[in-house]
Design a protein around this motif. Structure first.
Motif, mmCIF file in Angstrom:
data_model
loop_
_atom_site.group_PDB
_atom_site.id
_atom_site.type_symbol
_atom_site.label_atom_id
_atom_site.label_comp_id
_atom_site.label_asym_id
_atom_site.label_seq_id
_atom_site.Cartn_x
_atom_site.Cartn_y
_atom_site.Cartn_z
ATOM 1 N N MET A 178 9.703 12.934 37.190
ATOM 2 C CA MET A 178 9.846 14.377 37.106
ATOM 3 C C MET A 178 10.588 14.781 35.837
ATOM 4 S SD MET A 178 9.422 17.392 38.495
ATOM 5 C CE MET A 178 8.967 16.975 40.189
ATOM 6 N N LEU A 179 11.653 14.060 35.511
ATOM 7 C CA LEU A 179 12.436 14.370 34.325
ATOM 8 C C LEU A 179 11.622 14.139 33.055
ATOM 9 C CD1 LEU A 179 15.841 12.851 35.446
ATOM 10 C CD2 LEU A 179 15.324 15.267 35.141
ATOM 11 N N GLN A 180 10.809 13.098 33.055
ATOM 12 C CA GLN A 180 9.950 12.843 31.902
ATOM 13 C C GLN A 180 8.940 13.978 31.719
ATOM 14 O OE1 GLN A 180 9.839 10.512 29.602
ATOM 15 N NE2 GLN A 180 11.366 9.056 30.315
ATOM 16 N N ASP A 181 8.393 14.478 32.813
ATOM 17 C CA ASP A 181 7.438 15.578 32.724
ATOM 18 C C ASP A 181 8.098 16.841 32.186
ATOM 19 O OD1 ASP A 181 5.291 14.109 33.583
ATOM 20 O OD2 ASP A 181 5.442 14.720 35.689
ATOM 21 N N ILE A 182 9.287 17.135 32.685
ATOM 22 C CA ILE A 182 9.990 18.328 32.206
ATOM 23 C C ILE A 182 10.306 18.187 30.721
ATOM 24 C CG2 ILE A 182 12.150 19.625 32.377
ATOM 25 C CD1 ILE A 182 12.120 19.117 35.374
ATOM 26 N N ALA A 183 10.727 17.000 30.300
ATOM 27 C CA ALA A 183 11.061 16.780 28.890
ATOM 28 C C ALA A 183 9.848 16.998 27.991
ATOM 29 C CB ALA A 183 11.618 15.368 28.706
#
Length: 394
Positions: A178-183
């Motif tokens: 999820m954090l990778q997608d937001i980044a």
């Protein structure tokens, strides 16, 4: 009767031809070297030694160049050098002014009776217009500087918000994917605005561009959407809602996204709306009228041609140069380091992922405990403009 062939004469001719070819080749080499030297000197003066502040952020080296004595040389050649090449932009009114000056000084005396030397009508009109001209130029320059500052602030604010969103999510979300997608969508958001401000409404196929961040159907969606700059923040909101952060965190993230959209909206409005055109042509027209009165005023002062002509040329270059710079700066994004700012956002976003992991490990070591199992793995972003490949691409 057969004529004997003089082979010695043929050899002499061949030797002479070889000598001439060698001499011509040497002369050509010297000429090429001279051209290369002149070309290199021209490039150094006009391009290399100018700080490219419209292509990259102003760092220590650029500030040193801007404050050095080289600025006096740069200012002396700015009318024929990049980025505006002002002399070329004002060539038509400049030629008209030169023709007017020559016509006034070489015309027969009887033709110039309309110039009232006794009462100084043209000199008086010239002096009255000078004050109004200064007010118009000051207003013109202030308006474009305001647009530049607002556009630079809005575009930079968008990058800061992207980094802040990732940092906030790192404090409340342990889902690495999820954090990778937001980044990556934060990086896409900043670049989507950049693409619009550069006049590219659709994605391009450059592997160094941000379409390499898009996965699967996302590429088609971004190509098909009418405003890809609005799809990116929508996707970020969906990811945040899916992560279900605490209410106070959600409110903070929503506030940051609102700031980002205000900044990007300012950039889009500046790009898509020039200053009122009547005001622009009024200012330019007033400058031209003032310059057309200048030779008449100089003629009344009985200046010699060798003084009046250079004075008219230099004054025309100065005033129309300011006007040309103002016209070009109405779209300030052409003279901003948009790509460099997006690269900086990209590095900062992925650096936040790395630093979060390092801080967790440091806190665990200081507490004498192993790092928590949910700690992020290293997720270093690309260096420069080299960005991750999309899934399914080679």
């Amino acid at each position: 009767m057969a004529v004997p062939i003089d082979h010695g004469a043929e050899e002499k001719i061949i030797i002479v031809e070889d000598f001439m070819d060698a001499k011509a080749a040497a002369a050509g080499t010297r000429k090429m070297k001279f051209k290369a030297t002149v070309s290199e000197a021209w490039a150094n003066m006009m391009y290399t030694l100018w700080p490219p502040v419209w292509k990259k952020k102003t760092l220590a080296r650029e500030w040193e160049t801007l404050r050095s004595e080289w600025r006096f040389v740069s200012s002396a050649v700015c009318y024929i050098a990049p980025p505006l090449h002002i002399l070329w932009l004002v060539k038509i009114p400049l030629l008209i002014i030169i023709a007017e000056v020559l016509g006034l000084y070489f015309a027969p005396i009887g033709v110039l009776k309309f110039i009232d030397n006794d009462q100084g009508v043209y000199t008086t009109a010239f002096g009255i217009c000078s004050f109004a001209l200064s007010l118009l130029l000051a207003s013109r320059v202030n308006n474009v500087i305001t647009r530049f500052n607002l556009g630079r602030s809005g575009f930079g604010k968008l990058g800061n918000v992207c980094v802040i969103i990732v940092q906030i999510m790192l404090t409340c979300c342990d889902d690495e994917e999820m954090l990778q997608d937001i980044a990556r969508w934060c990086v896409i958001y900043h670049n989507a605005i950049r693409k619009y401000l550069e006049g590219n409404l659709k994605l391009c196929d450059d592997p160094k561009d941000y379409n390499a961040y898009l996965h699967g159907d996302e590429i088609k969606l971004m190509h098909d959407t009418h405003k890809m700059r609005q799809m990116a923040p929508l996707k970020i909101r969906q990811l945040i809602a899916k992560a279900a952060p605490p209410l106070e965190v959600y409110i903070a993230l929503n506030s940051q996204l609102e700031m980002a959209q205000v900044g990007s909206g300012d950039c889009v409005r500046i790009y898509s709306q020039s200053l009122p055109y009547p005001f622009t042509i009024l200012t330019t027209g007033f400058i031209q009228i003032w310059l057309y009165l200048l030779p008449l005023a100089l003629k009344n002062t009985e200046l010699q041609l060798q003084v009046a002509l250079p004075a008219s040329i230099f004054t025309t270059l100065l005033l129309l140069g300011v006007d040309a710079a103002a016209v070009h700066l109405e779209n300030p994004f052409k003279y901003m380091p948009l790509q460099d700012l997006c690269d900086s956002t990209q590095r900062d976003v992925y650096r936040a992922l790395d630093e979060h992991k390092l801080l967790l490990e440091s806190a665990a070591r200081n507490a004498g405990k192993p790092p928590p199992p949910g700690a992020l793995k290293a997720a270093r972003g690309p260096k420069g403009r080299s960005i991750p490949k999309a899934k399914g691409t080679s």
